[in-house]
Each structure stands twice: as C-alpha cells, then as structure tokens.
Design an enzyme around this catalytic site. Structure first.
Site, PDB file in Angstrom:
ATOM      1  N   THR A 144       7.523  -0.527   7.460  1.00  0.00           N
ATOM      2  CA  THR A 144       6.927   0.264   8.727  1.00  0.00           C
ATOM      3  C   THR A 144       5.327   0.227   8.555  1.00  0.00           C
ATOM      4  OG1 THR A 144       7.327   2.246   7.933  1.00  0.00           O
ATOM      5  CG2 THR A 144       9.091   1.611   9.754  1.00  0.00           C
ATOM      6  N   PHE A 148      12.837   9.761  -0.148  1.00  0.00           N
ATOM      7  CA  PHE A 148      11.587  10.472  -0.767  1.00  0.00           C
ATOM      8  C   PHE A 148      11.341  10.148  -2.288  1.00  0.00           C
ATOM      9  CE2 PHE A 148      13.470  13.461   2.178  1.00  0.00           C
ATOM     10  CZ  PHE A 148      12.107  13.793   2.757  1.00  0.00           C
ATOM     11  N   LEU A 149      11.918   8.760  -2.577  1.00  0.00           N
ATOM     12  CA  LEU A 149      11.633   8.479  -3.895  1.00  0.00           C
ATOM     13  C   LEU A 149      10.296   7.762  -4.094  1.00  0.00           C
ATOM     14  CD1 LEU A 149      11.351   4.676  -3.828  1.00  0.00           C
ATOM     15  CD2 LEU A 149      13.576   4.958  -3.410  1.00  0.00           C
ATOM     16  N   ARG A 150       9.694   8.052  -5.452  1.00  0.00           N
ATOM     17  CA  ARG A 150       8.460   7.448  -5.661  1.00  0.00           C
ATOM     18  C   ARG A 150       8.282   6.040  -6.471  1.00  0.00           C
ATOM     19  NH1 ARG A 150       7.115  11.668  -9.754  1.00  0.00           N
ATOM     20  NH2 ARG A 150       9.208  11.357 -10.059  1.00  0.00           N
ATOM     21  N   CYS A 152       2.318   3.718   0.855  1.00  0.00           N
ATOM     22  CA  CYS A 152       2.904   4.933   1.897  1.00  0.00           C
ATOM     23  C   CYS A 152       1.888   5.902   2.351  1.00  0.00           C
ATOM     24  CB  CYS A 152       4.281   5.450   1.158  1.00  0.00           C
ATOM     25  SG  CYS A 152       5.614   4.316   1.613  1.00  0.00           S
ATOM     26  N   LYS A 208      -0.522   2.994  -9.002  1.00  0.00           N
ATOM     27  CA  LYS A 208      -0.237   3.897 -10.010  1.00  0.00           C
ATOM     28  C   LYS A 208       0.436   3.160 -10.975  1.00  0.00           C
ATOM     29  CE  LYS A 208       3.497   6.117  -9.093  1.00  0.00           C
ATOM     30  NZ  LYS A 208       4.637   7.104  -8.590  1.00  0.00           N
ATOM     31  N   ARG A 266      -0.420  -2.312  -2.798  1.00  0.00           N
ATOM     32  CA  ARG A 266      -0.635  -1.982  -1.429  1.00  0.00           C
ATOM     33  C   ARG A 266      -1.741  -0.889  -1.661  1.00  0.00           C
ATOM     34  NH1 ARG A 266       5.384  -2.559   1.171  1.00  0.00           N
ATOM     35  NH2 ARG A 266       5.858  -1.855  -0.886  1.00  0.00           N
TER      36      ARG A 266
HETATM   37  P1  NAD Z   1       8.993  -3.713   1.592  1.00  0.00           P
HETATM   38  O1  NAD Z   1       8.232  -4.286   2.241  1.00  0.00           O
HETATM   39  O2  NAD Z   1       9.012  -3.585   0.071  1.00  0.00           O
HETATM   40  O3  NAD Z   1      10.321  -4.438   2.018  1.00  0.00           O
HETATM   41  C1  NAD Z   1      10.877  -4.451   3.426  1.00  0.00           C
HETATM   42  C2  NAD Z   1      11.832  -5.649   3.666  1.00  0.00           C
HETATM   43  O4  NAD Z   1      12.466  -5.724   4.438  1.00  0.00           O
HETATM   44  C3  NAD Z   1      11.201  -7.096   3.008  1.00  0.00           C
HETATM   45  O5  NAD Z   1      11.818  -7.598   2.034  1.00  0.00           O
HETATM   46  C4  NAD Z   1      11.530  -7.679   4.389  1.00  0.00           C
HETATM   47  O6  NAD Z   1      11.465  -9.130   4.164  1.00  0.00           O
HETATM   48  C5  NAD Z   1      12.710  -6.964   4.864  1.00  0.00           C
HETATM   49  N1  NAD Z   1      13.006  -7.374   6.272  1.00  0.00           N
HETATM   50  C6  NAD Z   1      12.114  -7.111   7.377  1.00  0.00           C
HETATM   51  N2  NAD Z   1      12.744  -7.212   8.506  1.00  0.00           N
HETATM   52  C7  NAD Z   1      14.086  -7.444   8.149  1.00  0.00           C
HETATM   53  C8  NAD Z   1      15.227  -7.819   8.992  1.00  0.00           C
HETATM   54  N3  NAD Z   1      15.067  -7.747  10.487  1.00  0.00           N
HETATM   55  N4  NAD Z   1      16.302  -7.759   8.363  1.00  0.00           N
HETATM   56  C9  NAD Z   1      16.476  -7.792   7.146  1.00  0.00           C
HETATM   57  N5  NAD Z   1      15.431  -7.699   6.341  1.00  0.00           N
HETATM   58  C10 NAD Z   1      14.240  -7.602   6.802  1.00  0.00           C
HETATM   59  O7  NAD Z   1       9.042  -2.101   2.062  1.00  0.00           O
HETATM   60  P2  NAD Z   1       9.360  -0.756   1.187  1.00  0.00           P
HETATM   61  O8  NAD Z   1       8.169  -0.317   0.082  1.00  0.00           O
HETATM   62  O9  NAD Z   1      10.694  -0.936   0.777  1.00  0.00           O
HETATM   63  O10 NAD Z   1       9.259   0.327   2.494  1.00  0.00           O
HETATM   64  C11 NAD Z   1      10.391   0.127   3.325  1.00  0.00           C
HETATM   65  C12 NAD Z   1      10.471   1.457   4.199  1.00  0.00           C
HETATM   66  O11 NAD Z   1      10.484   2.543   3.416  1.00  0.00           O
HETATM   67  C13 NAD Z   1       9.010   1.788   4.827  1.00  0.00           C
HETATM   68  O12 NAD Z   1       9.244   2.456   6.022  1.00  0.00           O
HETATM   69  C14 NAD Z   1       8.486   2.947   3.836  1.00  0.00           C
HETATM   70  O13 NAD Z   1       7.454   3.714   4.352  1.00  0.00           O
HETATM   71  C15 NAD Z   1       9.707   3.547   3.236  1.00  0.00           C
HETATM   72  N6  NAD Z   1       9.450   4.142   1.882  1.00  0.00           N
HETATM   73  C16 NAD Z   1       9.078   3.418   1.043  1.00  0.00           C
HETATM   74  C17 NAD Z   1       8.803   3.963  -0.199  1.00  0.00           C
HETATM   75  C18 NAD Z   1       8.314   3.182  -1.484  1.00  0.00           C
HETATM   76  O14 NAD Z   1       7.954   3.983  -2.637  1.00  0.00           O
HETATM   77  N7  NAD Z   1       7.967   1.911  -1.369  1.00  0.00           N
HETATM   78  C19 NAD Z   1       9.481   5.445  -0.553  1.00  0.00           C
HETATM   79  C20 NAD Z   1       9.991   5.895   0.576  1.00  0.00           C
HETATM   80  C21 NAD Z   1      10.219   5.409   1.917  1.00  0.00           C
HETATM   81  C1  UGA Z   2       5.005   8.569  -2.713  1.00  0.00           C
HETATM   82  C2  UGA Z   2       5.769  10.007  -2.550  1.00  0.00           C
HETATM   83  O1  UGA Z   2       5.492  10.720  -3.894  1.00  0.00           O
HETATM   84  C3  UGA Z   2       7.251   9.812  -2.413  1.00  0.00           C
HETATM   85  O2  UGA Z   2       7.805  11.246  -2.424  1.00  0.00           O
HETATM   86  C4  UGA Z   2       7.589   8.962  -1.173  1.00  0.00           C
HETATM   87  O3  UGA Z   2       8.899   8.743  -0.902  1.00  0.00           O
HETATM   88  C5  UGA Z   2       6.763   7.667  -1.194  1.00  0.00           C
HETATM   89  O4  UGA Z   2       5.330   7.964  -1.307  1.00  0.00           O
HETATM   90  C6  UGA Z   2       6.943   7.189   0.240  1.00  0.00           C
HETATM   91  O5  UGA Z   2       6.836   7.494   1.237  1.00  0.00           O
HETATM   92  O6  UGA Z   2       6.802   5.791   0.002  1.00  0.00           O
HETATM   93  P1  UGA Z   2       4.387   6.780  -4.402  1.00  0.00           P
HETATM   94  O7  UGA Z   2       3.437   6.336  -3.164  1.00  0.00           O
HETATM   95  O8  UGA Z   2       5.591   5.740  -4.835  1.00  0.00           O
HETATM   96  O9  UGA Z   2       5.325   7.903  -3.523  1.00  0.00           O
HETATM   97  O10 UGA Z   2       3.574   7.231  -5.279  1.00  0.00           O
HETATM   98  P2  UGA Z   2       2.981   8.662  -5.796  1.00  0.00           P
HETATM   99  O11 UGA Z   2       3.449   9.145  -7.210  1.00  0.00           O
HETATM  100  O12 UGA Z   2       3.142   9.854  -4.824  1.00  0.00           O
HETATM  101  O13 UGA Z   2       1.458   8.325  -5.845  1.00  0.00           O
HETATM  102  C7  UGA Z   2       0.615   7.950  -4.745  1.00  0.00           C
HETATM  103  C8  UGA Z   2      -0.861   7.995  -5.044  1.00  0.00           C
HETATM  104  O14 UGA Z   2      -1.176   9.144  -5.186  1.00  0.00           O
HETATM  105  C9  UGA Z   2      -1.135   7.205  -6.275  1.00  0.00           C
HETATM  106  O15 UGA Z   2      -2.080   6.426  -5.800  1.00  0.00           O
HETATM  107  C10 UGA Z   2      -1.229   8.148  -7.377  1.00  0.00           C
HETATM  108  O16 UGA Z   2      -2.192   7.679  -8.117  1.00  0.00           O
HETATM  109  C11 UGA Z   2      -2.068   9.249  -6.666  1.00  0.00           C
HETATM  110  N1  UGA Z   2      -1.968  10.528  -7.286  1.00  0.00           N
HETATM  111  C12 UGA Z   2      -0.672  11.084  -7.066  1.00  0.00           C
HETATM  112  C13 UGA Z   2      -3.082  11.334  -7.697  1.00  0.00           C
HETATM  113  O17 UGA Z   2      -4.249  10.820  -7.544  1.00  0.00           O
HETATM  114  N2  UGA Z   2      -2.921  12.382  -8.202  1.00  0.00           N
HETATM  115  C14 UGA Z   2      -1.606  13.174  -8.120  1.00  0.00           C
HETATM  116  O18 UGA Z   2      -1.681  14.251  -8.754  1.00  0.00           O
HETATM  117  C15 UGA Z   2      -0.591  12.421  -7.843  1.00  0.00           C
END
Ligand code: NAD
Ligand code: UGA
Length: 440
Positions: free
Chosen positions: A86, A152-154, A263, A324, A331
C-alpha cells in the site's frame, strides 16, 4: 485450517511462514512470477534473519507452498490474508489501494464456501468496508466476512515480533469470523498474548496511530538531540532519564539521522491525508513528517561542516545504506538523501552495506560500491556511519585511521564512545552528545 496469503513480500512471507509454523497449511500467492520461481527453488528473495530456516522447515513438513495461482489457493482456503503493498499514491500521499482492490476482486471470483477475508496490509480506515463492497458487487452470492488484522512486525526482527507480539488486533463485528481468527492465532492465545478485539474501523486506525506515535517519539528525541548540541547535554542521558519513566518507556528514543523505511514515511503521510480529508487534521503528525524529511536532507550538512565547509573534490566513505540494520530494504532510507546531497556538493562517495548493496544499486546512482568497510574508507577524507550494523560497531580504529586520508568520523547513530574515538586521533562528531572536536 487452510490459509491463502496474497502477497509474498516482507509481511506476506514472514506471516505465511509463521502461520505454517503454527501448524496451519499455508499457500503464499504472488503475481511476481520471478519471486515465486525463486521461492520454489528454495531461494529467499529478501534478507530477514531466520526466515530461510523457517521456510525450509515448513516446506519440508508439507505445510507451506508458493504459487502464482490465486484461484486455486483461495478456493481451498478458510481464511485469505491480503498482504499486498500500500505505497504512497504519487502526488497526494494517500495510500495507493489499487493492489488491495485488485486482490479483493480476484479473491471474490475464486472463493468457495464460507471464507474470512483478512486485511494484513496497512490500509486507511474505511478500506475494510470497501473490500466488502467490492466482493459483494463481484459475487452477490458469496458467503464471507471481512476482518482487519494489522501487522506490527519490524523488519530485521520480524519472526520474533510475529511469534511473540505485544498484542494482536482483530477487528470484526462477526462472531463467526472471530472464531476462525481465534483458531488461527491459537498458539498466541495459549501464550496469553493480549488479543484486542475491535471494530474493523478501530483496527485500521490502530495500525496508523501506532506507527505515527512511534515516528513522533523518534522525531521528539531527534529534536531534543539538536537542543543538546546547542546548549550542552547528552541525548543518551536525557533519553535514559525520561525513558525510565514507565509512562514514557525506553524504546524508540535513539536519536539518529531521521526515520526511514517502507512504513513510517508512507503511513504518517497517509494518516495525515485521511485526517485532513475527515476534517480532523493531525497537526502533530503533519509536523513530524515535515521535521523528519528536513532532517534527512540536512544530515549531509553535518558531514560538509565537519570537512571544513566543503566536500568538493573530496572522497566520503558511507557505511550502512539500508534504513536500519538486519534488512536489505532500502525504501526511504536516510542514506539516499545523504549520498545524493554529498554528490551534489561535489563529493565522490564510496559505499558499503552488509546486505543492502543490490537494492541500493537500483536506487542510488554514481556511488562507488565497495566489497567491505575498509575498502570503502580507503583514501577517504571522511567516514560517515549511517546505519548501525553490528559489523560497524567495533572497527579497528588504528586500521581505519591508517586507511583513511584524513581521520574524520561522522557517527549518525552514536555507536562509538566519543572519548575513545577522539583518543584514537579522530575528529569525531555524532548526534546530540557533547561535541568536543567542534568546540576545540
Ligand atoms: P512488499 O512490497 O514487500 O510485498 C508486497 C507483495 O505483494 C509483492 O511481492 C507484490 O508482487 C505482491 N502483490 C501485489 N499485488 C498482488 C496481487 N493482486 N496478488 C498477489 N500478490 C500481489 O510489501 P510489504 O513490505 O510486505 O508490505 C505489505 C503491506 O504490509 C503494506 O501495507 C505495509 O504497509 C504493511 N506492513 C509492512 C511491514 C514491513 O515491515 N514491511 C510491517 C507491517 C505492515
Ligand atoms: C516499523 C514499526 O516499528 C513496526 O511496528 C511496524 O509494523 C512497521 O514499521 C510497519 O508498519 O511496517 P520498521 O519500519 O521495520 O517497523 O522498523 P523500525 O525499527 O520501526 O525503524 C523505523 C525507522 O526508525 C528506522 O529508520 C530506524 O533507524 C528509525 N529509528 C527507530 C530511530 O531512528 N530511532 C529509534 O529509536 C527507533
């Protein structure tokens, strides 16, 4: 119990593998046939500690499969999780929901029998209702419920975060869907993980509120660090002093070059846009976005100042490119702003990252990509630490000094002890700690 995980990116792969570890049969689906082909060959397309063993084990035990065939995976599933991207919509910063909507349409066509459709992607409030409408319009006869189950994973700690979360949020009004979710998360119920049951809307908002709060916490300590530099103070001491107050908490108080990643930047922006549109602007979040973007752009100025006001014709070594440590994700990484600003100021930039080089090459032009930390700093006029990988925490300072042309170190993550580095003969600067070199 069978699950289809739509999207095999950072969240889909980790969640899919962890659910299979819970004993559930999981099929991970992705439209990217190259990604699925690699997974089928046993290659993991992202770097996430522990993910390779988890996937290998669950494939071997027959609980985890990868496919591009959404129809087949969805038709057999009791629950279908949407974990597609998204990203920010170009131009206005709202979340781009085109992948989510497309997935909902495909799921609608493929569903058979009662199916729980779960949004794991981070989506703006109202998206669950929209998914329900899309499915109903496509398949008026479908028997389904929509649940919001934000993740909520990091990155870098994803498996631990998924297996031992602080809480699980489940948003649904349907008792039947709630029962299915309870079965899916059974191991976490048994561990007495707090499970927060809410409406779909509250669950959707909870995810954005959590990310915005954490982004604000980081931005707050970054501004306190700036103040420490001006008036004499040590941000580490201040962070510890406030963090030991249980109401504040010690985590996410590390000052640095500004938050990055896939994110926080996009989610804070999407939340601010949603709130503006709803007529309830979130001014704190709007300020956080502006301050953080400016901070990332300004970090290069610290390097330039440390180099005597210019980097024209100089060589700068940059260690750490990912947003990180323990991920290959580039990204919105602060390194992107820092490297391009140094290049624009006339510097040659030599870079190294333990896992992010391939991703960096797609986004960062004109840098010299090196094989290791010491190679990057060879002949450099200054060394900048942008990401706190463990590999950079204990560099051999005597060797660093010998390798570099001038012993200037800019530590944007405060991983070194200022006294020790200065005693080793470096002109050292960091974030929000007494800056003896500049004062001298
Ligand atoms: P990503 O870009 O790594 O992966 C998304 C995947 O979805 C891609 O491989 C893409 O090819 C696939 N895709 C797209 N449309 C599709 C479809 N119609 N059918 C099947 N596959 C399809 O994204 P991400 O980092 O895993 O994030 C996914 C969502 O989770 C986002 O909304 C993000 O905000 C949220 N999120 C991410 C994290 C994180 O740490 N990356 C943590 C919590 C929540
Ligand atoms: C973050 C949230 O921590 C997760 O809970 C959430 O699920 C995720 O976004 C998401 O929605 O995708 P993430 O982006 O993987 O996770 O990594 P973080 O550890 O949160 O770090 C994010 C950024 O903040 C990094 O650039 C990190 O260096 C920075 N940061 C973090 C700081 O500068 N200071 C801190 O004390 C902590």
């Amino acid at each position: 119990m069978q699950i289809a995980m739509i999207g095999a990116g950072y969240v889909g792969l980790v969640s899919g593998a962890c659910f299979s570890e819970f004993g559930i049969d999981v099929k991970c689906v992705d439209t990217d046939s190259g990604k699925i082909a690699r997974l089928l060959k046993g290659e993991i397309p992202i770097f996430e500690p522990g993910l390779d063993e988890l996937i290998e084990r669950n494939i071997a035990e027959g609980r985890l499969e990868f496919t591009t065939d959404l129809k087949q995976a969805v038709s057999a599933a009791d629950a279908v999780f949407i974990a597609v991207g998204t990203p920010s919509r170009r131009g206005d910063g709202f979340a781009d929901l085109s992948y989510v909507h497309a997935a909902a349409r495909e799921i609608a066509v493929a569903m058979t029998g009662y199916t729980v459709v779960v949004t794991k992607s981070t989506v703006p409030v109202g998206t669950g209702a929209e998914i329900e409408r899309i499915i109903r319009d496509t398949r008026p006869d479908a028997d389904f419920d929509v649940v919001s189950n934000p993740e909520f994973l990091r990155e870098g700690a994803a498996i631990g975060d998924f297996m031992r979360p602080d809480r699980v949020v489940i948003g649904t009004e349907s008792e039947r869907a709630r029962k299915t979710m309870q079965r899916i998360y059974r191991p976490l119920y048994l561990m007495e993980t707090p499970i927060v049951h809410t409406s779909v809307e509250s669950a959707e908002l909870t995810k954005y509120a959590a990310n915005a709060f954490l982004a604000a916490k980081i931005t707050f300590i970054n501004e306190i660090a700036d103040l420490c530099e001006k008036v004499g103070g040590d941000v580490h001491d201040v962070a510890r002093g406030i963090g030991l107050d249980g109401r504040i908490g010690r985590k996410f108080l590390h000052a640095g070059p500004g938050y990055g990643g896939s994110c926080f930047p996009k989610d804070t922006l999407a939340l601010a846009r949603t709130a503006q549109q709803a007529g309830a602007p979130l001014r704190i979040v709007e300020s956080v976005i502006e301050i953080n973007a400016e901070r990332k752009r300004n970090m290069a100025q610290r390097v330039i100042a440390q180099c005597g006001g210019t980097v024209e014709g100089k060589t700068i070594a940059v260690l750490g490119l990912t947003f990180k440590p323990n991920t290959d994700d580039m990204r919105d990484a602060p390194s992107l702003d820092i490297v391009s600003a140094l290049q624009a100021a006339g510097a040659r930039v030599r870079v190294y990252d333990p896992q992010g080089m391939e991703e960096a090459k797609k986004l960062m032009d004109g840098a010299d990509y090196c094989e290791g930390a010491y190679e990057a700093m060879d002949g450099a006029d200054a060394l900048v630490i942008v990401t706190e990988w463990n590999a950079f925490r204990a560099l051999d300072l005597a060797r660093v000094k010998q390798t570099m042309k001038t012993p200037i170190m800019v530590d944007l993550r405060n991983i070194y002890d200022p006294e020790e580095v200065r005693a080793a003969g470096f002109d050292y600067t960091c974030i929000g700690r007494p800056n003896l070199a500049l004062e001298a």
